[in-house]
Write a protein that holds these residues in place. Sequence first.
Motif, mmCIF file in Angstrom:
data_model
loop_
_atom_site.group_PDB
_atom_site.id
_atom_site.type_symbol
_atom_site.label_atom_id
_atom_site.label_comp_id
_atom_site.label_asym_id
_atom_site.label_seq_id
_atom_site.Cartn_x
_atom_site.Cartn_y
_atom_site.Cartn_z
ATOM 1 N N THR A 1 0.791 -0.961 -0.202
ATOM 2 C CA THR A 1 0.065 0.223 0.174
ATOM 3 C C THR A 1 0.419 1.412 -0.030
ATOM 4 O OG1 THR A 1 -1.279 -1.243 0.912
ATOM 5 C CG2 THR A 1 -1.619 1.315 1.217
ATOM 6 N N ILE A 2 1.823 1.288 0.725
ATOM 7 C CA ILE A 2 3.423 2.859 0.470
ATOM 8 C C ILE A 2 3.183 2.875 -0.570
ATOM 9 C CG2 ILE A 2 5.163 2.943 1.573
ATOM 10 C CD1 ILE A 2 4.099 1.893 4.824
ATOM 11 N N LEU B 1 0.830 4.157 -3.006
ATOM 12 C CA LEU B 1 0.585 5.342 -2.930
ATOM 13 C C LEU B 1 2.023 5.871 -2.776
ATOM 14 C CD1 LEU B 1 -1.169 4.898 0.561
ATOM 15 C CD2 LEU B 1 -2.621 5.537 -1.962
ATOM 16 N N TYR B 2 3.129 5.896 -2.917
ATOM 17 C CA TYR B 2 4.162 6.733 -3.290
ATOM 18 C C TYR B 2 4.352 7.146 -5.289
ATOM 19 C CZ TYR B 2 9.173 7.998 -4.105
ATOM 20 O OH TYR B 2 9.941 9.073 -3.843
ATOM 21 N N GLN C 1 -1.356 11.221 -6.520
ATOM 22 C CA GLN C 1 -2.377 12.192 -5.130
ATOM 23 C C GLN C 1 -3.603 12.247 -6.257
ATOM 24 O OE1 GLN C 1 -0.880 14.635 -2.869
ATOM 25 N NE2 GLN C 1 0.277 13.187 -1.577
ATOM 26 N N PHE D 1 -5.192 6.344 -6.457
ATOM 27 C CA PHE D 1 -5.039 6.715 -4.695
ATOM 28 C C PHE D 1 -5.663 6.886 -3.714
ATOM 29 C CE2 PHE D 1 -2.910 9.704 -1.899
ATOM 30 C CZ PHE D 1 -1.938 9.022 -1.365
ATOM 31 N N SER D 2 -7.094 7.400 -3.743
ATOM 32 C CA SER D 2 -7.810 7.115 -2.609
ATOM 33 C C SER D 2 -8.452 5.615 -2.984
ATOM 34 C CB SER D 2 -9.270 7.790 -3.849
ATOM 35 O OG SER D 2 -9.310 9.489 -3.628
ATOM 36 N N THR E 1 -6.614 2.676 -3.239
ATOM 37 C CA THR E 1 -5.471 1.833 -2.745
ATOM 38 C C THR E 1 -5.692 2.059 -1.491
ATOM 39 O OG1 THR E 1 -4.816 2.098 -4.772
ATOM 40 C CG2 THR E 1 -3.337 2.327 -2.973
ATOM 41 N N SER E 2 -5.860 3.474 -1.340
ATOM 42 C CA SER E 2 -5.757 4.093 0.164
ATOM 43 C C SER E 2 -6.712 3.298 0.272
ATOM 44 C CB SER E 2 -5.702 5.499 0.674
ATOM 45 O OG SER E 2 -4.921 5.889 0.083
ATOM 46 N N SER F 1 -6.115 -0.189 3.005
ATOM 47 C CA SER F 1 -5.941 0.299 4.763
ATOM 48 C C SER F 1 -7.414 -1.083 5.258
ATOM 49 C CB SER F 1 -6.936 1.540 4.963
ATOM 50 O OG SER F 1 -6.635 2.486 5.008
#
Length: 180
Positions: A127-128, A131-132, A136, A141-142, A144-145, A149
């Motif tokens: 995930t990190i 996102l990197y 954004q 991005f949303s 994946t977050s 999570s």
Amino acid sequence: MNLRGILIEYFITGGFALIWVYLILKHTGIYSEIKEIDNKVILGIFAISSVYMIGLIVDHIGKYFTEAIRYLLVNVFFYERLKEVENKSFSVAQVYFLNSELGKQYEMRSSRDRIARGSIINILFLTIVLLYFLPQESNYFSYTSIVGSVLFFLFIMIWVRFQYLSGIFLRQCKELFEKN
């Protein structure tokens, strides 16, 4: 613990980790240099040993991470179900002494628990990394977050459940051991 179990656990964890490692290697340009290696045998040996080593590293990170989770659950959130099955006075050697089949069963449970804790770390790192590298502004991005999570907390819940079940099993083995 038998050697095959350790090898398989680290290869499963390392194989899962290859997803986020590949993304890092590809975005840093290292992957294109690795692809140009002509000797496929050396490349294969490198790949297999890398998967194992990455699995080993992820497992050890997962061990420290899940120890912190266990501490928080037991001491901060007072999760009594996990605390009541926590038993550090009974060892795997005692389970084997009691019955070799029970010892094998305990090893399988431990293997399952290690794969679960490796999955926690792998989904967190994946995930990190995603996102990197994702812009954004992207809808991904949303997503994946959110998905990362949810999966992260789901894997934690699965690991906690496995720990609880392993604790019950170990407690029952201890009761059998004390009766004999």
